[in-house]
Enzyme design. Structure first.
Site, PDB file in Angstrom:
ATOM      1  N   LYS A 119       0.854  -1.205   0.000  1.00  0.00           N
ATOM      2  CA  LYS A 119       0.000   0.000   0.000  1.00  0.00           C
ATOM      3  C   LYS A 119       0.882   1.245   0.000  1.00  0.00           C
ATOM      4  O   LYS A 119       0.525   2.285  -0.569  1.00  0.00           O
ATOM      5  CB  LYS A 119      -0.867   0.026   1.252  1.00  0.00           C
ATOM      6  CG  LYS A 119      -1.900  -1.063   1.316  1.00  0.00           C
ATOM      7  CD  LYS A 119      -2.514  -1.101   2.718  1.00  0.00           C
ATOM      8  CE  LYS A 119      -3.259  -2.400   2.943  1.00  0.00           C
ATOM      9  NZ  LYS A 119      -3.517  -2.706   4.315  1.00  0.00           N
ATOM     10  N   GLU A 213      -4.048   6.342   8.923  1.00  0.00           N
ATOM     11  CA  GLU A 213      -4.580   7.242   7.900  1.00  0.00           C
ATOM     12  C   GLU A 213      -5.931   7.806   8.307  1.00  0.00           C
ATOM     13  O   GLU A 213      -6.608   7.263   9.197  1.00  0.00           O
ATOM     14  CB  GLU A 213      -4.640   6.564   6.530  1.00  0.00           C
ATOM     15  CG  GLU A 213      -5.554   5.394   6.432  1.00  0.00           C
ATOM     16  CD  GLU A 213      -5.443   4.697   5.068  1.00  0.00           C
ATOM     17  OE1 GLU A 213      -6.462   4.174   4.619  1.00  0.00           O
ATOM     18  OE2 GLU A 213      -4.357   4.671   4.470  1.00  0.00           O
ATOM     19  N   ARG A 314      -3.909  -9.303  -7.930  1.00  0.00           N
ATOM     20  CA  ARG A 314      -4.366 -10.700  -7.947  1.00  0.00           C
ATOM     21  C   ARG A 314      -5.776 -10.748  -8.520  1.00  0.00           C
ATOM     22  O   ARG A 314      -6.378  -9.709  -8.763  1.00  0.00           O
ATOM     23  CB  ARG A 314      -4.411 -11.243  -6.526  1.00  0.00           C
ATOM     24  CG  ARG A 314      -5.273 -10.374  -5.617  1.00  0.00           C
ATOM     25  CD  ARG A 314      -5.469 -11.011  -4.269  1.00  0.00           C
ATOM     26  NE  ARG A 314      -5.792 -10.084  -3.214  1.00  0.00           N
ATOM     27  CZ  ARG A 314      -7.000  -9.630  -2.914  1.00  0.00           C
ATOM     28  NH1 ARG A 314      -8.039 -10.002  -3.613  1.00  0.00           N
ATOM     29  NH2 ARG A 314      -7.180  -8.789  -1.908  1.00  0.00           N
TER      30      ARG A 314
END
Lengths: 471, 214
Positions: A119, A213, A314
């Site tokens: 990320k 975050e 994926r």
């Protein structure tokens, strides 16, 4: 296509869907399973496929040595990791391709997984391309003091933006799929939550790094499905809306496309936003040389501001709803199957179509049927399934590893997912109506060790159908 | 709680053995190193740093792993037909006939004396970090649990749940699992001793120590 033998390094319904894609392509396959999964349909289906050994019992799906040892023993030429487990592990992908006896990893190149699988890296690359990302840390934090300082800054920023109830998310950096995430609404409680997530991350992932975050409260979770090949073709298969999630941020109902202005009146130009995020996703894919199936995850706030969340390098659980609404000109007789396309591209084939050939039709809904108690925080339910029946309809597909012809003990090692239902309708209204009909016709019975009846989320899924695609 | 210690000791004396099936812990090519009837020894040394008797090698990805005995006993039922073959995880390879030690007899009999906090599900269990650290610091059992206290972390289906203690208030006398172990449902996790019973428990232990011959 040369004779391939694909090792399916996963379990449950995704293992079954990969088997089906292999059969479509005429590829042979083998499956691995653990003691806990010995009764799973993915094992039975492989055993019943025909002559030759196709099932291998391993100690763990998470042990790469097990996977490679079986691959060599069985003469596998490629490994399909499914989702979870090794699907986003660049070291595994690198090892597969660089070992003495190389094996094709069905997924992006390992360098791409490394760059986008994190990320943190994704955030950095996205920022460099001017793609909007959520404010917060862009590297894992190991220091409580540093984490608290950042949290304080994020609380302050939100107050300055006029947000009445600011909050931050504390996430296990090595986590994924919604696991190891908690919200903090008051700075006073931050340290306690931070420690809890840090301990959880250490136990589950072996890395206590944590991300902090800003918590966006009022948003829709939108995904863009991409499919690229190793010859530079980049295509997208539209968007999905995955906003309906459990309290643990596990998706439960997904819809394609991501918004439908024919059904709901959004306060922003929803088609414009979908076009923008699709464009951003394609740009990022081109920038990193993406070469497989992948999902770009976004959040879109009530006022129509999009932020890139992460890239899942994926195949996604919900890939099939995108396939279900997609058509390829000139190939309308063959339903789109993204797993099949992902295998083809990994084996070096060209997609053989471009974005211009792809068009969309109708709405598709995925229902994740899980043994869980939604009234107790989606607590997983353990026990034995004794009856497992679903309606047969031309507009519905069901994928499950649960045998319907004998009792099945849900393994406590894994999530209590029971089945995926994929519903299609010519528009959102019809898809929702059909999803409701499907759920009402579903019948799951069972009991736990105390003799108490099975608890599933069927009723919850039905109730949430009213909320699809709406803020 | 009163138990008939004589009966229990008689029961264990009549058959002080346990058959342990030794299975392949993972896939690989097996090469036996133990022989039928061979005596095995578990790990030894002050820190159990000396490995037990070598039973077999299990080679996977060119790495031969030495699988050693984790307890004393006698090797039986070696599956020689698998010599040099690739075996799957969980394949039965041999058995060890193990004679219960004095400490093991004490552990087993204590499950009859202590108040047992059993595993509610087949899951992985962890002691809460505070409990584990208190236990590390103190040699004698001293952590008191009463109903409603945080007892154990259950990791089930990828979710951690703190289990609250339910049962007789008392001291954690025995922990029956290692942190992170997979524990079967209803297997004992903690043995709790009410403070009033401490003397009785110690008396039972002393009697076993005196009467059990190894």
């Amino acid at each position: 296509m040369k004779k391939e033998k694909i090792l399916i390094a996963n379990r449950g319904e995704i293992a079954i869907r990969i088997m089906m894609a292999c059969e479509d392509l005429g590829c042979d396959y083998i499956v691995v399973y653990t003691h806990e999964d010995r009764e799973s349909l993915h094992v039975r289906r492989a055993r019943e496929k025909g002559p030759g050994k196709r099932t291998y019992r391993i100690a763990s799906y998470k042990d790469p040595n097990e996977i490679f040892a079986v691959a060599d023993q069985a003469g596998a030429t490629a490994i399909h990791p499914g989702y979870g487990f090794f699907s986003e592990n660049f070291r595994f992908a690198r090892r597969a391709t660089m070992r003495t006896r190389p094996i094709t990893f069905i997924g992006p190149r390992w360098e791409v997984i490394r760059d986008l699988g994190s990320k943190i890296n994704t955030k950095k690359v996205a920022k460099s391309l001017g793609i909007p990302v959520i404010p917060g840390s862009d590297s894992p934090i190991y220091s409580e003091i540093e984490a608290e300082a950042l949290a304080e800054e994020l609380f302050l920023q939100q107050r300055e933006q006029g947000i009445r109830a600011p909050s931050v998310l504390v996430k296990a950096s090595a986590g994924g799929g919604g696991m190891g995430i908690e919200e903090v609404q008051h700075l006073d409680t931050f340290r306690r939550v931070y420690r809890r997530i840090q301990n959880y991350a250490k136990r589950q992932f072996g890395d206590e790094g944590v991300l902090i975050e800003q918590c966006l409260r009022d948003y829709q979770h939108i995904e863009v499905q991409l499919l690229c090949d190793r010859h530079g073709t980049v295509t997208h298969f539209g968007t999905r809306n995955c906003t309906i999630q459990s309290t643990g941020r596990q998706k439960r109902v997904e819809v394609a496309p991501g918004f439908d202005p024919e059904v709901w009146d959004y306060s922003f130009d929803s088609l414009r936003v979908l076009k923008d995020i699709t464009g951003h996703s394609v740009n990022l894919a081109r920038e990193v040389g993406y070469d497989s199936a992948g999902t770009w995850e976004w959040v879109v706030t009530r006022d129509g501001r999009p932020y890139l969340l992460e890239v899942n390098t994926r195949i996604q659980v919900e890939n099939e709803i995108s396939a279900c609404i997609s058509r390829i000109r000139g190939r309308e007789d063959t339903p789109v199957n993204l797993i099949r396309e992902q295998i083809r591209t990994a084996l070096g084939e060209k997609l053989g179509f471009t974005q211009k050939d792809i068009y969309f039709e109708g709405t598709s809904i995925e229902l994740r049927i899980v043994a869980e108690d939604v009234k107790r925080g989606f607590a997983p339910w353990c026990g034995t399934i004794t009856r497992f029946e679903f309606p047969q309809r031309p507009w519905a597909r069901l994928y499950s590893h649960v045998p319907a012809d004998k009792p099945y003990n849900i393994p406590t090692e894994y999530d209590p997912n029971l089945a995926l239902a994929i519903i299609w309708g010519k528009d959102t209204g019809e898809a929702v109506e059909r999803a409701g009909e499907f759920l009402l016709g579903s019948n799951i019975e069972g009991h736990n060790a105390k003799g108490e009846p099975v608890i599933t989320n069927l009723a919850y899924l039905y109730d949430r159908l009213d909320d699809v695609l709406r803020f | 709680m009163d138990i008939n210690l004589n009966d229990l000791l008689r029961h264990y004396r009549s058959n002080p053995y346990e058959e342990h099936e030794i299975r392949a812990p993972h896939t690989g090519v097996v090469k036996f190193r133990a022989e039928e009837g061979q005596q095995t020894f578990g790990p030894s040394g002050k820190w159990l740093h000396k490995p037990g008797t070598l039973l077999f090698l299990l080679e996977r990805e060119n790495n031969p792993k030495r699988i050693t005995a984790s307890f004393n006993g006698e090797v039986a039922g070696i599956r020689h037909e698998l010599e040099g073959c690739f075996v799957e995880a969980g394949t039965l390879l041999l058995t060890i006939r193990h004679r219960l030690s004095k400490e093991e007899i004490i552990d087993r009999i204590l499950t009859e004396v202590l108040s047992i906090f059993p595993a509610p599900q087949r899951a992985r269990y962890y002691l809460p970090p505070e409990t584990a650290s208190q236990m590390d610091k103190k040699a004698e059992p001293s952590i008191f649990l009463k109903p409603g206290d945080d007892a154990i972390i259950m990791s089930l289906m990828k979710r951690d749940t703190m289990l609250k203690y339910e049962g007789t208030p008392g001291i954690i006398y025995k922990v029956y699992f290692h942190s992170g172990d997979m524990v079967e449902r209803d297997a004992p996790l903690l043995g709790i001793c009410p403070p009033d019973n401490l003397k009785y428990v110690q008396k039972v232990i002393q009697r076993i120590k005196n009467e059990w011959e190894e």
